[in-house]
Scaffold this motif. Sequence first.
Motif, PDB file in Angstrom:
ATOM      1  N   LYS A   1      24.113 110.028  29.834  1.00 25.14           N
ATOM      2  CA  LYS A   1      23.237 111.239  29.247  1.00 25.14           C
ATOM      3  C   LYS A   1      23.652 111.221  27.716  1.00 25.14           C
ATOM      4  N   VAL A   2      24.828 110.980  27.484  1.00 26.36           N
ATOM      5  CA  VAL A   2      24.951 110.952  25.937  1.00 26.36           C
ATOM      6  C   VAL A   2      24.212 109.700  25.371  1.00 26.36           C
TER       7      VAL A   2
ATOM      8  N   SER B   1      20.720 110.208  24.863  1.00 30.97           N
ATOM      9  CA  SER B   1      20.163 111.313  23.962  1.00 30.97           C
ATOM     10  C   SER B   1      19.783 110.998  22.662  1.00 30.97           C
ATOM     11  N   ARG B   2      19.931 109.641  22.365  1.00 37.53           N
ATOM     12  CA  ARG B   2      19.699 109.352  20.788  1.00 37.53           C
ATOM     13  C   ARG B   2      18.968 107.957  20.882  1.00 37.53           C
TER      14      ARG B   2
ATOM     15  N   TYR C   1      21.236 104.358  20.367  1.00 33.48           N
ATOM     16  CA  TYR C   1      21.902 103.784  21.524  1.00 33.48           C
ATOM     17  C   TYR C   1      20.931 103.302  22.651  1.00 33.48           C
TER      18      TYR C   1
ATOM     19  N   ASN D   1      30.146 109.034  16.557  1.00 35.33           N
ATOM     20  CA  ASN D   1      29.537 110.092  17.200  1.00 35.33           C
ATOM     21  C   ASN D   1      29.321 110.143  18.660  1.00 35.33           C
ATOM     22  N   VAL D   2      29.457 108.899  19.427  1.00 37.45           N
ATOM     23  CA  VAL D   2      29.444 108.972  20.662  1.00 37.45           C
ATOM     24  C   VAL D   2      30.594 109.787  21.358  1.00 37.45           C
TER      25      VAL D   2
ATOM     26  N   ARG E   1      32.245 112.348  19.896  1.00 33.81           N
ATOM     27  CA  ARG E   1      31.517 113.814  19.568  1.00 33.81           C
ATOM     28  C   ARG E   1      30.563 114.232  20.690  1.00 33.81           C
ATOM     29  N   LEU E   2      29.769 113.537  21.090  1.00 31.86           N
ATOM     30  CA  LEU E   2      28.698 113.985  21.936  1.00 31.86           C
ATOM     31  C   LEU E   2      29.321 113.801  23.620  1.00 31.86           C
TER      32      LEU E   2
ATOM     33  N   GLU F   1      32.482 114.850  24.032  1.00 31.44           N
ATOM     34  CA  GLU F   1      33.098 116.160  24.156  1.00 31.44           C
ATOM     35  C   GLU F   1      32.177 117.202  24.531  1.00 31.44           C
ATOM     36  N   LYS F   2      31.338 117.186  23.701  1.00 31.26           N
ATOM     37  CA  LYS F   2      30.135 118.233  23.707  1.00 31.26           C
ATOM     38  C   LYS F   2      29.598 118.398  25.365  1.00 31.26           C
ATOM     39  N   GLU F   3      29.143 117.249  25.576  1.00 32.48           N
ATOM     40  CA  GLU F   3      28.691 117.294  27.232  1.00 32.48           C
ATOM     41  C   GLU F   3      29.385 117.673  28.220  1.00 32.48           C
TER      42      GLU F   3
END
Length: 216
Positions: free
Chosen positions: A60-61, A64-65, A68, A201-202, A204-205, A207-209
């Motif tokens: 999913k991460v 998302s962008r 990637y 950033n991977v 950070r994302l 951890e968020k997800e």
Amino acid sequence: MNYKVVNKKEYYRSGVFRHFTEDCKCSTSMTARIDVTDLVKYSKEKGTKFYINFLYILSKVLNSRDDYRMGYLWETDELICYDSINPIQYVFHEDTETCTPVYTVYSEDYDEFYRNAVKDVENAKKTREYGLDSKNHPNWFDASYISWLSYDSLNIELPDGYLYFPPIINWGKYREENGRLMMPVTVRLNHAIADGFLVANVYRLLEKEMAAFCNT
């Protein structure tokens, strides 16, 4: 498999892209530990596999962008961005000490992804073939779980000048540190389409997800 062609002159990283595809072809990678305490707890409470839950969140991460989901068509020298990318997971066979690649199609629908991933793994357990088919699976990224070790660093080397853009992600065995379960994760991306920020950033994302996933 659908994709859009990226205009290299208008690409927001055009200068960096040119430098790292012509002057200095290389990749960039980073290893860091992430806190998976809540995801481990969630997986146990739900009776689901932590490994597949993490694979879903990782997929999913990375979807998302655009950064990637980049690709390179060497036949036409085109920079492209796939609509979606899918994980290549692996099954380890204890009897032969070899691995079989498992192609699992990504779906944002968790239940569908989980069901398919479990089925794909079970089917792969029935064979001992290596079965890697990169030619027919260009929009797939490598997602490899190194279950035997909680490592501190890992390097993936590719031939010099090889413009390989899909992410290569590895993760190891989690271990307890100060009362939390910490897991090493290695992210490798081609420097032409990613820098330190995009690699970091991977994490950070992730951890968020993970936080959002465990609170559903």
